[in-house]
Design a protein around this motif. Structure first.
Motif, PDB file in Angstrom:
ATOM      1  N   THR A 148      10.709 -25.367  73.071  1.00 55.63           N
ATOM      2  CA  THR A 148      11.848 -25.313  73.861  1.00 55.63           C
ATOM      3  C   THR A 148      12.656 -26.811  74.518  1.00 55.63           C
ATOM      4  O   THR A 148      13.622 -26.331  75.043  1.00 55.63           O
ATOM      5  CB  THR A 148      11.814 -24.130  75.007  1.00 55.63           C
ATOM      6  OG1 THR A 148      10.851 -24.672  75.796  1.00 55.63           O
ATOM      7  CG2 THR A 148      11.308 -22.981  74.306  1.00 55.63           C
ATOM      8  N   THR A 149      11.874 -27.648  74.416  1.00 53.49           N
ATOM      9  CA  THR A 149      12.459 -29.009  75.110  1.00 53.49           C
ATOM     10  C   THR A 149      13.475 -29.361  73.808  1.00 53.49           C
ATOM     11  O   THR A 149      13.462 -29.762  72.763  1.00 53.49           O
ATOM     12  CB  THR A 149      11.133 -29.947  74.829  1.00 53.49           C
ATOM     13  OG1 THR A 149      10.219 -29.383  75.492  1.00 53.49           O
ATOM     14  CG2 THR A 149      11.449 -31.340  75.629  1.00 53.49           C
ATOM     15  N   PRO A 150      14.734 -29.821  74.554  1.00 54.03           N
ATOM     16  CA  PRO A 150      15.876 -30.403  73.930  1.00 54.03           C
ATOM     17  C   PRO A 150      15.399 -31.898  73.708  1.00 54.03           C
ATOM     18  O   PRO A 150      14.642 -32.574  74.381  1.00 54.03           O
ATOM     19  CB  PRO A 150      16.882 -30.351  74.947  1.00 54.03           C
ATOM     20  CG  PRO A 150      16.596 -29.421  76.066  1.00 54.03           C
ATOM     21  CD  PRO A 150      15.067 -29.307  76.196  1.00 54.03           C
ATOM     22  N   ILE A 151      16.000 -32.301  72.371  1.00 56.32           N
ATOM     23  CA  ILE A 151      15.665 -33.499  71.750  1.00 56.32           C
ATOM     24  C   ILE A 151      16.136 -34.626  72.873  1.00 56.32           C
ATOM     25  O   ILE A 151      15.396 -35.690  72.866  1.00 56.32           O
ATOM     26  CB  ILE A 151      16.480 -33.911  70.455  1.00 56.32           C
ATOM     27  CG1 ILE A 151      15.793 -32.860  69.446  1.00 56.32           C
ATOM     28  CG2 ILE A 151      16.270 -35.178  70.177  1.00 56.32           C
ATOM     29  CD1 ILE A 151      14.346 -32.811  69.174  1.00 56.32           C
ATOM     30  N   HIS A 152      17.005 -34.561  73.495  1.00 58.10           N
ATOM     31  CA  HIS A 152      17.772 -35.505  74.384  1.00 58.10           C
ATOM     32  C   HIS A 152      16.650 -35.900  75.512  1.00 58.10           C
ATOM     33  O   HIS A 152      16.706 -36.961  75.966  1.00 58.10           O
ATOM     34  CB  HIS A 152      19.008 -35.436  74.964  1.00 58.10           C
ATOM     35  CG  HIS A 152      19.055 -34.434  75.937  1.00 58.10           C
ATOM     36  ND1 HIS A 152      19.317 -32.914  75.510  1.00 58.10           N
ATOM     37  CD2 HIS A 152      18.876 -34.358  77.450  1.00 58.10           C
ATOM     38  CE1 HIS A 152      19.366 -32.317  76.669  1.00 58.10           C
ATOM     39  NE2 HIS A 152      18.956 -33.107  77.644  1.00 58.10           N
TER      40      HIS A 152
ATOM     41  N   ASP B  36       6.655 -33.401  64.873  1.00 60.85           N
ATOM     42  CA  ASP B  36       5.411 -32.412  64.812  1.00 60.85           C
ATOM     43  C   ASP B  36       4.243 -32.731  65.738  1.00 60.85           C
ATOM     44  O   ASP B  36       3.625 -31.573  65.939  1.00 60.85           O
ATOM     45  CB  ASP B  36       5.214 -32.139  63.324  1.00 60.85           C
ATOM     46  CG  ASP B  36       4.692 -33.256  62.643  1.00 60.85           C
ATOM     47  OD1 ASP B  36       4.703 -34.389  63.055  1.00 60.85           O
ATOM     48  OD2 ASP B  36       3.982 -33.041  61.571  1.00 60.85           O
ATOM     49  N   ILE B  37       4.196 -34.042  66.034  1.00 58.30           N
ATOM     50  CA  ILE B  37       2.843 -34.362  67.070  1.00 58.30           C
ATOM     51  C   ILE B  37       3.383 -34.456  68.242  1.00 58.30           C
ATOM     52  O   ILE B  37       2.482 -34.694  69.263  1.00 58.30           O
ATOM     53  CB  ILE B  37       2.211 -35.569  66.371  1.00 58.30           C
ATOM     54  CG1 ILE B  37       3.263 -36.648  66.374  1.00 58.30           C
ATOM     55  CG2 ILE B  37       1.728 -35.104  65.042  1.00 58.30           C
ATOM     56  CD1 ILE B  37       2.512 -37.976  66.140  1.00 58.30           C
ATOM     57  N   VAL B  38       4.552 -34.051  68.886  1.00 54.88           N
ATOM     58  CA  VAL B  38       4.844 -34.342  70.267  1.00 54.88           C
ATOM     59  C   VAL B  38       4.469 -33.282  70.669  1.00 54.88           C
ATOM     60  O   VAL B  38       4.478 -32.152  70.508  1.00 54.88           O
ATOM     61  CB  VAL B  38       6.597 -34.563  70.203  1.00 54.88           C
ATOM     62  CG1 VAL B  38       7.044 -34.438  71.651  1.00 54.88           C
ATOM     63  CG2 VAL B  38       7.103 -35.570  69.534  1.00 54.88           C
ATOM     64  N   ARG B  39       3.656 -33.713  71.966  1.00 46.69           N
ATOM     65  CA  ARG B  39       3.051 -32.631  72.766  1.00 46.69           C
ATOM     66  C   ARG B  39       4.245 -32.254  73.901  1.00 46.69           C
ATOM     67  O   ARG B  39       3.785 -32.509  75.165  1.00 46.69           O
ATOM     68  CB  ARG B  39       1.674 -33.149  73.433  1.00 46.69           C
ATOM     69  CG  ARG B  39       0.784 -33.433  72.286  1.00 46.69           C
ATOM     70  CD  ARG B  39      -0.586 -33.843  72.923  1.00 46.69           C
ATOM     71  NE  ARG B  39      -0.208 -35.193  73.758  1.00 46.69           N
ATOM     72  CZ  ARG B  39      -1.616 -35.776  74.227  1.00 46.69           C
ATOM     73  NH1 ARG B  39      -2.596 -35.362  74.495  1.00 46.69           N
ATOM     74  NH2 ARG B  39      -1.332 -36.964  75.000  1.00 46.69           N
TER      75      ARG B  39
ATOM     76  N   ARG C  14      13.550 -40.277  77.369  1.00 45.97           N
ATOM     77  CA  ARG C  14      13.082 -40.911  78.680  1.00 45.97           C
ATOM     78  C   ARG C  14      11.578 -41.503  78.343  1.00 45.97           C
ATOM     79  O   ARG C  14      10.900 -42.416  79.158  1.00 45.97           O
ATOM     80  CB  ARG C  14      13.132 -40.336  79.809  1.00 45.97           C
ATOM     81  CG  ARG C  14      12.426 -38.964  79.938  1.00 45.97           C
ATOM     82  CD  ARG C  14      12.319 -38.524  81.246  1.00 45.97           C
ATOM     83  NE  ARG C  14      13.266 -37.076  80.884  1.00 45.97           N
ATOM     84  CZ  ARG C  14      13.474 -36.194  81.805  1.00 45.97           C
ATOM     85  NH1 ARG C  14      12.597 -36.249  82.840  1.00 45.97           N
ATOM     86  NH2 ARG C  14      14.236 -35.075  81.488  1.00 45.97           N
ATOM     87  N   TYR C  15      10.990 -40.797  77.407  1.00 45.09           N
ATOM     88  CA  TYR C  15       9.637 -40.913  77.178  1.00 45.09           C
ATOM     89  C   TYR C  15       9.271 -42.070  75.999  1.00 45.09           C
ATOM     90  O   TYR C  15       8.121 -42.575  75.934  1.00 45.09           O
ATOM     91  CB  TYR C  15       8.795 -39.853  76.710  1.00 45.09           C
ATOM     92  CG  TYR C  15       8.690 -38.610  77.772  1.00 45.09           C
ATOM     93  CD1 TYR C  15       8.410 -38.906  79.106  1.00 45.09           C
ATOM     94  CD2 TYR C  15       9.590 -37.555  77.519  1.00 45.09           C
ATOM     95  CE1 TYR C  15       8.441 -37.868  79.882  1.00 45.09           C
ATOM     96  CE2 TYR C  15       9.717 -36.562  78.642  1.00 45.09           C
ATOM     97  CZ  TYR C  15       9.103 -36.789  79.704  1.00 45.09           C
ATOM     98  OH  TYR C  15       9.135 -35.916  80.748  1.00 45.09           O
TER      99      TYR C  15
END
Length: 137
Positions: free
Chosen positions: A87-91, A80-83, A95-96
């Protein structure tokens, strides 16, 4: 004016249909997350295709379990805090991911990680890290 308003005639039906649609979306998102978890834990991947961030947060999966390939530790990341857009897929988050301990030890950002599973809670003593299916090494 003896006619009924449209809100009075159709309002309840519209609200009930909207509630049913919301519940169906939540159930579909939950089933997609469970299927992705079983694929990741049973076959160790592939991570693609994966549900989107919005689809994961809708049924209550608030954490992503990640395993560092350098030191073999499991960590949870709060989704919930990922910026990133919903619509970004989890996979694409893989890479981050960086292991803080390995990065400190090596002196540069260590980015080797593996997505394990989606979780509703953080890793704790009462809720240990996910394990691969029995019989796996």
């Amino acid at each position: 004016m003896g006619t009924k308003s449209r809100d009075r005639m159709y309002g309840a039906e519209v609200r009930i249909s909207a509630q049913r649609a919301t519940a169906a979306r939540k159930e579909a998102d939950k089933l997609a997350c469970e299927a992705w978890n079983k694929r990741m834990l049973g076959f160790r991947g592939p991570a693609q295709p994966s549900p989107t961030l919005g689809d994961v947060l809708n049924p209550g999966y608030g954490f992503l379990e990640v395993r560092c390939l350098g030191c073999e530790t499991h960590q949870t990341v709060a989704l919930d805090i990922v910026r990133r857009p919903k619509t970004t897929p989890i996979h694409e988050l893989e890479r981050y991911m960086r292991c803080k301990d390995c990065s400190r030890l090596r002196g540069f950002p260590y980015k080797r990680s593996h997505l394990v599973a989606l979780r509703t809670t953080k890793i704790s003593v009462s809720d240990p890290p996910s394990t691969w299916w029995p019989g796996e090494r």
